[in-house]
Design an enzyme around this catalytic site. Structure first.
Site, short mmCIF file in Angstrom:
data_model
loop_
_atom_site.label_atom_id
_atom_site.label_comp_id
_atom_site.label_asym_id
_atom_site.label_seq_id
_atom_site.Cartn_x
_atom_site.Cartn_y
_atom_site.Cartn_z
N GLU A 1 1.39 -3.10 -3.76
CA GLU A 1 0.47 -2.10 -3.22
C GLU A 1 0.12 -2.38 -1.76
O GLU A 1 0.03 -1.47 -0.95
CB GLU A 1 -0.82 -2.02 -4.06
CG GLU A 1 -0.62 -1.58 -5.51
CD GLU A 1 -0.23 -0.11 -5.66
OE1 GLU A 1 -0.20 0.62 -4.66
OE2 GLU A 1 0.06 0.31 -6.80
N ARG B 1 1.25 0.41 1.03
CA ARG B 1 0.18 1.17 1.70
C ARG B 1 -0.17 0.58 3.05
O ARG B 1 -0.21 1.29 4.05
CB ARG B 1 -1.06 1.20 0.80
CG ARG B 1 -0.74 1.83 -0.55
CD ARG B 1 -1.98 2.15 -1.35
NE ARG B 1 -1.66 2.26 -2.77
CZ ARG B 1 -2.32 3.00 -3.63
NH1 ARG B 1 -3.34 3.71 -3.25
NH2 ARG B 1 -1.98 3.03 -4.90
N ASP C 1 10.83 2.86 -11.09
CA ASP C 1 11.03 3.95 -10.12
C ASP C 1 11.48 3.60 -8.70
O ASP C 1 12.62 3.85 -8.30
CB ASP C 1 9.78 4.84 -10.07
CG ASP C 1 8.46 4.09 -9.89
OD1 ASP C 1 8.49 2.86 -9.70
OD2 ASP C 1 7.39 4.72 -9.94
N GLU D 1 4.47 12.96 -6.74
CA GLU D 1 5.93 12.92 -6.97
C GLU D 1 6.59 14.28 -7.13
O GLU D 1 7.71 14.50 -6.66
CB GLU D 1 6.26 12.04 -8.19
CG GLU D 1 6.00 10.55 -7.98
CD GLU D 1 4.53 10.16 -8.07
OE1 GLU D 1 3.72 10.98 -8.58
OE2 GLU D 1 4.18 9.05 -7.64
N THR E 1 7.86 4.49 -0.08
CA THR E 1 7.44 5.10 -1.35
C THR E 1 6.00 5.61 -1.31
O THR E 1 5.55 6.29 -2.22
CB THR E 1 7.66 4.12 -2.54
OG1 THR E 1 7.59 4.86 -3.75
CG2 THR E 1 6.64 3.00 -2.53
C1 DMJ Z 1 2.00 5.73 -4.86
O1 DMJ Z 1 1.26 4.63 -4.53
C2 DMJ Z 1 3.47 5.50 -4.62
O2 DMJ Z 1 4.14 6.71 -4.59
C3 DMJ Z 1 4.10 4.63 -5.66
O3 DMJ Z 1 5.49 4.53 -5.48
C4 DMJ Z 1 3.84 5.20 -7.03
N1 DMJ Z 1 2.45 5.48 -7.26
C5 DMJ Z 1 1.67 6.15 -6.25
C6 DMJ Z 1 1.61 7.65 -6.38
O4 DMJ Z 1 1.67 8.18 -7.61
#
Ligand code: DMJ
Length: 643
Positions: free
Chosen positions: A262, A266, A395, A529, A615
Site C-alpha cells: 500500500e 499510493r 490481480d 476497477e 495500480t
Molecule cells: C487500489 O488501492 C488499487 O487499485 C489496488 O490495486 C487494488 N485496490 C484498490 C482499489 O480497489
C-alpha cells in the site's frame, strides 16, 4: 541411594574417559547445530522460530542479487496479525500512534470553470522547479551509476503530457460530463480538506479523519494520492495546497507498521507521478527517502519481501492471516514499476535489483498448470497454497508484468514472456462462459474452480486490452474481444443491481449470473476497477458505449454515494435505500475520479504511448533508455550531464 565407584572410571565427568568425553561433546554440539539449523525450515508463524530468529536477521540468499542493504534489526516476536483480505482497506494492524499533523480547516468555494480553471495554461502546467538538468547522486548513499532528470524524461516523451488543450473534448456533452467529474473531485477534496486534512482518509458522515493502519505512521494518504489528479484536472490551487503539505508536513520518519504494497502503490507511486508531471524537486526528494525505507523488507532468505514493514526500524514480517508466514503475489508482484523508476531517478540500481530478483525466483519455480498461486514462502521460495486468482491477492501481479513491458519501451522481453504465458494459463484454466453467455474469470483452488469474480478482477478487461497489441501473432483481435467481454460482464454486475453500482464479488453458480449471492459480498467501497476498464476500452476502441457506461457510474455515484460532506461507500448495492460505510477511500480520488476524467477527455491527455498507470492510477513515463542516454551522458561517478 548410593553410587558405587566402578573400577578404572573416574567419578568426575560422569565416569567417562577423555576420548569418550570428546566423542560425547562432539555429538552434543552436532545435535545443537542440527536443531538450530532446523529452525530455518519451520514456517514463519511457528512461535519457537520467532523467539529464536529475528526475521530480518535471516541471511539473505537471494537469487543472483547482492543484498547490500541488509540490516540487522532486533527480534520482534508478536508480528503475526489477523484479518486482512487482499492487502485491502480492512487491514487490521496494530499501529504505534503518533499525534497526527493537523491543519486549519479551510474551504475554498469555487465552482466548475471558475478562476483556477480559467487561469490554468500549458505554461503553468509544468513547474519551473526542476530546471537543473545536471543530476548528481551525492545525496544518496550507496549510489552507483547515474540518474536521469525530469527534463530528460520530458524530452523523451513523444507528446506533451497534458495534450494540446489539457485533453479538452470537442463535443459539448462530453465536456459537460468531464466538468461534472471535476466538480466531484473538488467536492471530495474540499470536504477532505475541511474535515480530515492531514489524516489519511475522510469519514464523510461523521465529518472527521481516518488514520487506519495500512501506512504505518504515514499521514495524508488522500493528499499524496490526489496530487496528480488535481494537477491533470487543472485544480491548481488545490494542487498547490497539496504540494505545500507534502513539503511541510509529510513526515517519513514514522515508526509504524506499514503495508509495503500500500505504501508503494499510493505514496511511492503518488510522489513519483507528481514529480514526473510537475518537476517539483520536493516530490523526488521525498520519494527517494521513502524508497530507501522500504528496502529492509527484502531482507529475507529468498529476497521475496514480507508484507509488513516497520518504517522506522526496518523490521519486517508476514501478515498474520497469510498461511505459514507467506508473502502475497499481488503484493510482492506490484513493486516493479515504482522500483525501476526509483533506480532511474536516484541512479541507485538497488531498487531494480530487488524487483528483478523477485522475478528471477518466480521464473525459476514450478507453476502448477502454468498458473501463479497467491501465497509464496519468503523463506523457502515455494508456493504455500494453490489458490489462484486474477482478483484480490493475485490481480496487480499480472498487471505489472504487461505494464513493465510497456514501461520499458517494449524492451523487457522477460516480462512480456511471463505475461503472455500467464494469460495463456489463465485462459486455459480460469476463463469461463456462463449459461447466460457472460465471460468471466473464475478462481482456482488446487484444481477446483470457484465460479466467482471479485470487483478487483474487473481491472482485467483494461489490462487484457492494453496487452492485445503485443501478444502472439494473430492474437490481437482475440485479446481485444476477451477484454471487451470481461468489461461487458463487469458492467452487467453494475446494471443488475438496484443502485447501478457493482458488488464486491459476484457469482456464476446456483443460478446466479454476475450477481452477489452472499450478504457479505454486496458492498461497494468506491472502487475503480470497472471504470478503469471502461477508460482503457474507450481509448482502444472508441466505442461510445464505454463513455455511456462511465456516465451511468457517475450518476449512480452521485445518487447513492454523495453525501453532505463527501463521498461514501455503500453496504448493499442491491438495496434501494442505501446505508453508507462512512469512508471516502483515497483511491476514489486517485483512481475512480481520474479514470472517469480521462474517459471524458481526449486521448492526448496522458497518452498511453508515453504513460503507464501504476495500480493506483498514478501515471509513470515510459523509460526510453536510448533517448535518455542521448540527452544525458552517463558517468561512472554517478553524475549525469547534458551533452
Ligand atoms: C487500489 O488501492 C488499487 O487499485 C489496488 O490495486 C487494488 N485496490 C484498490 C482499489 O480497489
Amino acid at each position: 541411594m548410593v553410587f558405587r565407584k566402578l573400577p578404572g572410571v573416574s567419578a568426575s565427568g560422569m565416569g567417562l574417559r577423555l576420548s569418550q568425553k570428546f566423542v560425547f561433546l562432539l555429538f552434543l554440539s552436532g545435535l545443537v547445530t542440527l536443531c538450530f539449523g532446523a529452525l530455518f525450515f519451520l514456517p514463519d508463524s511457528v512461535r519457537l522460530k520467532r523467539i529464536f530468529l529475528s526475521k530480518s536477521e535471516n541471511p539473505a540468499v537471494t537469487v543472483g542479487s547482492d543484498n547490500e542493504l541488509s540490516k540487522k534489526v532486533p527480534v520482534d516476536q508478536e508480528h503475526q496479525r489477523a484479518g486482512v483480505k487482499g492487502g485491502e482497506a480492512n487491514v487490521k494492524l496494530k499501529v504505534s500512534r503518533k499525534p497526527s499533523v493537523t491543519h486549519g480547516a479551510r474551504t475554498v468555494e469555487r465552482s466548475v470553470g471558475s478562476r483556477a480553471q480559467d487561469e490554468w495554461s500549458p505554461a503553468r502546467a509544468h513547474e519551473p522547479a526542476a530546471r537543473d538538468e545536471r543530476v548528481t547522486s551525492a545525496a544518496h548513499n550507496g549510489q552507483r551509476g547515474s540518474a536521469f532528470s525530469y527534463e530528460m524524461f520530458k524530452k523523451c516523451l513523444l507528446k506533451p503530457a497534458l495534450g494540446k488543450d489539457q485533453g479538452k473534448p470537442s463535443d459539448s456533452e462530453t465536456l459537460q460530463r468531464r466538468e461534472k467529474v471535476k466538480e466531484m473531485m473538488k467536492f471530495a477534496w474540499d470536504n477532505y480538506k475541511q474535515y480530515a486534512w492531514g489524516k489519511n482518509e475522510l469519514r464523510p458522515l461523521t465529518r472527521n479523519g481516518h488514520i487506519g493502519n495500512m501506512f504505518g505512521g504515514l499521514r495524508g494518504a488522500s493528499i499524496v494520492d490526489s496530487l496528480d489528479t488535481l494537477y491533470i484536472m487543472g485544480l491548481m490551487e488545490e494542487y498547490e495546497e497539496a504540494k505545500e503539505w507534502v513539503q511541510n508536513n509529510l513526515d517519513l520518519n514514522s515508526n509504524g507498521e506499514a503495508s509495503l504494497f500500500e505504501v508503494n502503490i499510493r505514496y511511492v507511486g503518488g510522489l513519483l507521478s507528481a514529480f514526473y508531471l510537475t518537476g517539483a524537486e520536493i516530490f523526488k526528494q521525498k520519494v527517494l527517502e521513502l524508497g530507501e525505507k522500504l528496502l529492509p523488507a527484502f531482507n529475507t532468505p529468498t529476497g521475496i519481501p514480507r508484507g509488513v514493514i516497520n518504517l522506522g526500524s526496518g523490521t519486517s514480517w508476514s501478515w498474520g492471516w497469510a498461511s505459514a508466514g507467506s508473502s502475497i503475489l499481488a503484493e510482492f508482484g506490484t513493486l516493479h514499476l515504482e522500483f525501476v523508476h526509483l533506480s532511474e531517478l536516484s541512479g541507485n540500481p538497488v531498487f531494480t535489483e530487488k524487483v528483478m530478483n523477485i522475478r528471477k525466483l518466480l521464473n525459476k519455480i514450478e507453476k502448477p498448470h502454468g498458473l501463479y498461486p497467491n501465497f509464496l514462502s519468503p523463506v523457502s521460495g515455494n508456493w504455500v497454497q494453490h489458490h489462484v486468482s486474477i482478483g484480490g491477492l493475485g490481480d496487480s501481479f499480472y498487471e505489472y508484468l504487461i505494464k513493465s513491458y510497456l514501461m520499458s519501451d517494449k524492451t523487457d522481453e522477460e516480462a512480456k514472456k511471463m505475461y503472455y504465458s500467464a494469460m495463456e494459463a489463465i485462459e486455459t484454466n480460469l476463463v469461463q462462459k456462463s449459461p447466460g453467455g457472460l465471460t468471466y474469470v473464475a478462481e482456482w483452488r488446487g484444481g477446483i474452480l470457484d465460479h466467482k469474480m471479485g470487483h478487483l478482477a474487473c481491472f482485467s478487461g483494461g489490462m487484457i486490452g492494453i496487452g492485445a497489441d503485443d501478444g502472439p501473432a494473430g492474437q490481437k483481435q482475440h485479446y481485444l474481444d476477451l477484454a471487451a467481454e470481461i468489461t461487458h460482464t463487469c458492467h452487467e454486475s453494475y446494471s443488475r443491481s438496484a443502485t447501478k453500482l457493482g458488488p464486491e464479488a459476484f457469482r456464476f453458480d446456483g443460478g446466479a449470473e454476475a450477481t452477489a449471492t452472499r450478504l457479505s459480498d454486496r458492498y461497494y467501497i468506491l472502487r475503480p476497477e470497472v471504470i478503469e476498464s471502461y477508460m482503457y476500452m474507450w481509448r482502444l476502441t472508441h466505442d461510445p458505449k464505454y463513455r455511456e457506461w462511465g456516465w451511468e457510474a457517475v450518476e449512480a455515484l452521485e445518487k447513492h454515494c454523495r453525501v453532505d460532506a463527501g463521498f461514501s461507500g455503500i453496504r448493499d448495492v442491491y438495496a434501494s435505500t442505501v446505508s453508507h460505510d462512512n469512508m471516502q477511500q483515497s483511491f476514489f480520488l486517485s483512481e475512480t475520479l481520474k479514470y472517469l476524467y480521462l474517459l471524458f477527455s481526449d486521448d492526448d491527455l496522458l497518452p498511453l504511448e508515453d504513460w503507464v498507470f501504476n495500480t493506483e492510477a498514478h501515471p509513470l513515463p515510459v523509460i526510453r533508455k536510448r533517448c535518455l542516454q542521448e540527452h544525458g551522458t552517463r558517468q561512472d561517478d554517478g553524475q549525469t550531464s547534458l551533452e
